[in-house]
Design a protein around this motif. Structure first.
Motif, PDB file in Angstrom:
ATOM      1  N   SER A  23       0.772  -1.187  -0.117  1.00  0.00           N
ATOM      2  CA  SER A  23       0.419   0.028  -0.055  1.00  0.00           C
ATOM      3  C   SER A  23       1.008   1.562   0.023  1.00  0.00           C
ATOM      4  N   TRP A  24       0.521   2.106  -0.390  1.00  0.00           N
ATOM      5  CA  TRP A  24       0.998   3.647  -0.280  1.00  0.00           C
ATOM      6  C   TRP A  24       0.057   4.555   0.567  1.00  0.00           C
ATOM      7  N   SER A  25      -0.570   3.771   1.277  1.00  0.00           N
ATOM      8  CA  SER A  25      -2.122   4.520   1.404  1.00  0.00           C
ATOM      9  C   SER A  25      -1.647   4.750   3.026  1.00  0.00           C
ATOM     10  N   SER A  26      -0.913   3.857   3.706  1.00  0.00           N
ATOM     11  CA  SER A  26      -0.911   4.058   5.319  1.00  0.00           C
ATOM     12  C   SER A  26       0.108   4.454   5.825  1.00  0.00           C
ATOM     13  N   PRO A  27      -0.826   4.967   7.478  1.00  0.00           N
ATOM     14  CA  PRO A  27      -0.032   6.478   7.818  1.00  0.00           C
ATOM     15  C   PRO A  27       0.975   5.729   8.556  1.00  0.00           C
ATOM     16  N   VAL A  28       1.089   4.623   8.651  1.00  0.00           N
ATOM     17  CA  VAL A  28       2.478   4.210   8.644  1.00  0.00           C
ATOM     18  C   VAL A  28       3.451   2.950   8.218  1.00  0.00           C
ATOM     19  N   LYS A  29       4.940   3.223   8.254  1.00  0.00           N
ATOM     20  CA  LYS A  29       5.552   2.270   7.171  1.00  0.00           C
ATOM     21  C   LYS A  29       5.642   0.918   7.873  1.00  0.00           C
TER      22      LYS A  29
END
Ligand SMILES: NC(=O)c1ccc[n+]([C@@H]2O[C@H](COP(=O)([O-])OP(=O)(O)OC[C@H]3O[C@@H](n4cnc5c(N)ncnc54)[C@H](O)[C@@H]3O)[C@@H](O)[C@H]2O)c1
Length: 333
Positions: free
Chosen positions: A218-224
Motif C-alpha cells: 500500500s501507498w496509503s498507510s499512515p504507518v510504515k
C-alpha cells in the motif's frame, strides 16, 4: 570499463554514489531529462559529465556499460537500444513492463553476449542472505508460508501499480529463498485516484507443495511497515527491515498435529522456545550489487540478480495484474 547512468532521480542518486566509488570502473556520463540535476551531479561526482539526452549514453562508442534508473515504462526501450549498441546493461527493478519485453531483452543479451542484469537490491542485503543461509542449511525446515507487509504513505507512481512498485522487492526475495517454482497467483486491488492505478493491493502466490505466500502492499498507510514472516516446520523467521540492527529474529516456535483414533479430530501440540538474533553483514547492498555487475561484465560471472530472476518476477507481476482485472480470479503462471 566506462559506465553511463540514465536517470538521476531518487534511486539514480544512490547508483551514482556507488558506481563513482566502484574500483575498476569509471562513471563518465550521467543523463537526466531534468537539466537542474546537472548542478547536483557536479557536487556528488565532479568527474562525470552530464547530459539531458539518454541517447548520448546508449549510442556512445566510449561507454561499455549502461545503468538505467528511469521510470519503469522507459526500461525496455533504453535497455534494448543499449544492448543493440553492444553495451552491458544493468536495469532497475522491475526489468520491464511485461513478459514479452523481458523475453526480448534476454534474447538480445544472449545473442550479443552482453550482460543484462536487474537491480533486485534486497538480494544483496545481509538480512536476505542470512535468511537464505538459514533456509538452505535446513534450520527452518520445510517452508509452509511467507507473509510480507510493505506499506507506507508512499509516492503514487504514474506508470505502475503498487504491486509493480513495492511487491517487486518481496517477490524477488521469495523467488531467491524458495527453490520451488510457484504455480498460481490471485490478486485484488483498488485505485482511489482517477487514473485507475491500484494504490492498495493484496497478492497470494501458491505452490504445489502447499507453500503459500501473501503480499500486502500500500501507498496509503499512515504507518510504515516492512515486515516479513517466514514459517517453516522447524522454526520461524521474522524480518523487520525497519529495525536498525536486529532485523532478523529466528523463533524456535512450531506446532505438530496428530489425529485421534477415529481420525475425526486434530490435536495440535505447540512449541515456543528461544529466540535467536543472528549477526548480519552490514556492507551496503548497492555496493555489493554494483560489484556483482562489474564482475559479470569483466569475468563473465553469473550475477545473483540476473536477467532470468528479473523475468521470474515479471511473470508473477503480470499474472497478478490479470487476476486484479478479473476480480481476483486464480491465474496459472
Ligand atoms: N532497487 C531499489 O530498491 C529501487 C528503489 C527505488 C526505485 N527503484 C527503481 O528506480 C527507477 C527510478 O525510480 P526513482 O524512484 O528514482 O524515480 P525518480 O522519478 O526519482 O527518478 C527518475 C529520473 O529519471 C529521469 N528520466 C525519466 N525519463 C528519462 C529519460 N528518458 N531519459 C533521461 N532521464 C529520464 C527523471 O527526470 C528522473 O530524474 C524505477 O525503475 C524504480 O522502480 C529501485
Amino acid at each position: 570499463m566506462n559506465i553511463g547512468i540514465i536517470g538521476f532521480g531518487y534511486w539514480g542518486t544512490n547508483l551514482v554514489r556507488n558506481f563513482a566509488n566502484l574500483s575498476g570502473a569509471e562513471l563518465t556520463l550521467v543523463a537526466d531529462s531534468r537539466i537542474e540535476r546537472k548542478q547536483f551531479l557536479g557536487k556528488l561526482c565532479p568527474a562525470a559529465e552530464f547530459t539531458t539526452n539518454p541517447y548520448d549514453i546508449t549510442d556512445n562508442v566510449n561507454i561499455d556499460a549502461v545503468v538505467i534508473a528511469t521510470p519503469v515504462f522507459t526500461h525496455y526501450e533504453l535497455a534494448k537500444r543499449s544492448l543493440t549498441n553492444k553495451k552491458h546493461v544493468l536495469v532497475e527493478k522491475p526489468m520491464s513492463s511485461d513478459i514479452k519485453q523481458a523475453e526480448e531483452l534476454i534474447n538480445i543479451s544472449e545473442k550479443s553476449g552482453k550482460v543484462l542484469m536487474v537491480d533486485h537490491t534486497y538480494l544483496y542485503t545481509g538480512a536476505v542472505r542470512k535468511m537464505k543461509e538459514l533456509i538452505d542449511n535446513n534450520q527452518i525446515g520445510n517452508i509452509k508460508y511467507f507473509d510480507s507487509t510493505r506499506i507506507n504513505l508512499g509516492l503514487f507512481q504514474p506508470d505502475v501499480n503498487v504491486l509493480w512498485d513495492l511487491a517487486t522487492h518481496d517477490i524477488s526475495i521469495l523467488n531467491y529463498l524458495m527453490s520451488e517454482k510457484p504455480t498460481t497467483v490471485q490478486a485484488t486491488g483498488v485505485s482511489h485516484t482517477s487514473n485507475g492505478i491500484e494504490n492498495i493491493a493484496y497478492l497470494t502466490v501458491k505452490y504445489n507443495s502447499g507453500l503459500i505466500a501473501h503480499f500486502n502492499c500500500s501507498w496509503s498507510s499512515p504507518v510504515k511497515i516492512r515486515m516479513m514472516l517466514i514459517g517453516g516446520d522447524k522454526k520461524m523467521i521474522v524480518f523487520n527491515d525497519l529495525e536498525p540492527t536486529e532485523k532478523i529474529k529466528v523463533y524456535d516456535t512450531g506446532y505438530e498435529y496428530k489425529t485421534d483414533e477415529d481420525k475425526t479430530k486434530i490435536l495440535v501440540d505447540y512449541r515456543a522456545g528461544d529466540i535467536y538474533i543472528p549477526k548480519l553483514e552490514t556492507r551496503e547492498a548497492l555496493s555489493l550489487m554494483a560489484t556483482d555487475f562489474r564482475n559479470a561484465v569483466e569475468n563473465g560471472e553469473k550475477p545473483l540478480s540476473d536477467m532470468n530472476s528479473g523475468l521470474d518476477v515479471i511473470r508473477i507481476l503480470e499474472a497478478s495484474q490479470r487476476s486484479i482485472k478479473e476480480r481476483g480470479k486464480e491465474v496459472t503462471i
